[in-house]
Structures are given as structure tokens and as C-alpha cells.
Design a protein around this motif. Structure first.
Motif, PDB file in Angstrom:
ATOM      1  N   ASP A 103      28.224  26.572  13.268  1.00 19.98           N
ATOM      2  CA  ASP A 103      28.994  27.804  13.072  1.00 19.98           C
ATOM      3  C   ASP A 103      30.502  27.567  13.022  1.00 19.98           C
ATOM      4  OD1 ASP A 103      26.638  29.309  13.062  1.00 19.98           O
ATOM      5  OD2 ASP A 103      26.673  29.504  15.245  1.00 19.98           O
ATOM      6  N   GLU A 104      30.922  26.344  13.262  1.00 19.51           N
ATOM      7  CA  GLU A 104      32.359  26.050  13.365  1.00 19.51           C
ATOM      8  C   GLU A 104      32.890  25.138  12.266  1.00 19.51           C
ATOM      9  OE1 GLU A 104      33.237  24.590  17.288  1.00 19.51           O
ATOM     10  OE2 GLU A 104      31.646  25.806  18.133  1.00 19.51           O
ATOM     11  N   VAL A 105      32.037  24.277  11.712  1.00 16.06           N
ATOM     12  CA  VAL A 105      32.497  23.250  10.794  1.00 16.06           C
ATOM     13  C   VAL A 105      31.625  23.224   9.545  1.00 16.06           C
ATOM     14  CG1 VAL A 105      32.882  20.762  10.505  1.00 16.06           C
ATOM     15  CG2 VAL A 105      33.295  21.830  12.707  1.00 16.06           C
ATOM     16  N   THR A 106      32.246  23.037   8.388  1.00 17.15           N
ATOM     17  CA  THR A 106      31.521  22.850   7.138  1.00 17.15           C
ATOM     18  C   THR A 106      31.442  21.363   6.872  1.00 17.15           C
ATOM     19  OG1 THR A 106      32.364  24.938   6.288  1.00 17.15           O
ATOM     20  CG2 THR A 106      31.487  23.382   4.675  1.00 17.15           C
ATOM     21  N   GLU A 147      39.349  18.437  16.320  1.00 17.96           N
ATOM     22  CA  GLU A 147      39.120  19.830  15.930  1.00 17.96           C
ATOM     23  C   GLU A 147      39.379  19.944  14.435  1.00 17.96           C
ATOM     24  OE1 GLU A 147      41.058  22.804  18.281  1.00 17.96           O
ATOM     25  OE2 GLU A 147      40.872  21.594  20.087  1.00 17.96           O
ATOM     26  N   PHE A 148      38.440  20.508  13.716  1.00 19.46           N
ATOM     27  CA  PHE A 148      38.549  20.624  12.268  1.00 19.46           C
ATOM     28  C   PHE A 148      37.633  21.728  11.777  1.00 19.46           C
ATOM     29  CE2 PHE A 148      35.976  17.094  13.802  1.00 19.46           C
ATOM     30  CZ  PHE A 148      34.710  17.489  13.405  1.00 19.46           C
ATOM     31  N   ASP A 149      37.885  22.203  10.575  1.00 19.61           N
ATOM     32  CA  ASP A 149      37.057  23.234   9.960  1.00 19.61           C
ATOM     33  C   ASP A 149      36.162  22.659   8.875  1.00 19.61           C
ATOM     34  OD1 ASP A 149      38.230  25.288  11.488  1.00 19.61           O
ATOM     35  OD2 ASP A 149      39.913  25.395  10.092  1.00 19.61           O
ATOM     36  N   LEU A 150      36.571  21.534   8.326  1.00 14.32           N
ATOM     37  CA  LEU A 150      35.853  20.903   7.233  1.00 14.32           C
ATOM     38  C   LEU A 150      35.739  19.416   7.530  1.00 14.32           C
ATOM     39  CD1 LEU A 150      34.749  20.967   4.259  1.00 14.32           C
ATOM     40  CD2 LEU A 150      37.100  20.512   3.550  1.00 14.32           C
ATOM     41  N   LEU A 181      27.651  21.959  15.679  1.00  9.19           N
ATOM     42  CA  LEU A 181      28.862  22.573  15.121  1.00  9.19           C
ATOM     43  C   LEU A 181      28.588  23.504  13.943  1.00  9.19           C
ATOM     44  CD1 LEU A 181      31.035  19.323  15.135  1.00  9.19           C
ATOM     45  CD2 LEU A 181      31.158  21.220  16.765  1.00  9.19           C
TER      46      LEU A 181
END
Length: 64
Positions: free
Chosen positions: A59-62, A25-28, A57
Motif C-alpha cells: 500500500d506504500e510503494v509501487t 523511504e520511497f514511493d517507487l 509495502l
């Protein structure tokens, strides 16, 4: 083929490492030369795997 990642060649370890990234799980996600040192036959598969995950992903991860 059933092998532990440490028993694989560097070129075989790279796709395994990228696949493991997508289990977390990560944002970037920063991918610096994800195909460096990989067998030329695997480059397309790795890039495809990354593109599929970008779509899933989006909408969830850059991705960088």
C-alpha cells in the motif's frame, strides 16, 4: 559472517544492496535485473526477499 559490503564479491553484494534499499523511504522502486550476475543459489533468496517486501509495502510503494 561479518564483512563490509565492499569486501564481498559482486554476487554477495547484490543481496546486501537490495536489503539496503528496503531500509529507505520511497514511493517507487525500480528493480532492473536484480538477480543479474548473482550466484544461481542466491537468485531464489533474492526474489523471495523482494516478494516479501512487495507484500509488506503493497500500500506504500509501487514496484517495477
Amino acid at each position: 559472517m561479518h564483512s563490509f559490503a565492499e569486501n564481498l564479491s559482486f554476487g554477495q553484494q547484490k543481496p546486501v544492496a537490495i536489503a539496503r534499499l528496503f531500509m529507505g523511504e520511497f514511493d517507487l522502486l525500480l528493480l532492473d535485473e536484480p538477480t543479474a550476475g548473482v550466484n544461481p543459489g542466491m537468485i531464489g533468496k533474492i526474489l523471495e526477499m523482494i516478494e516479501v517486501q512487495k507484500h509488506i509495502l503493497k500500500d506504500e510503494v509501487t514496484f517495477y
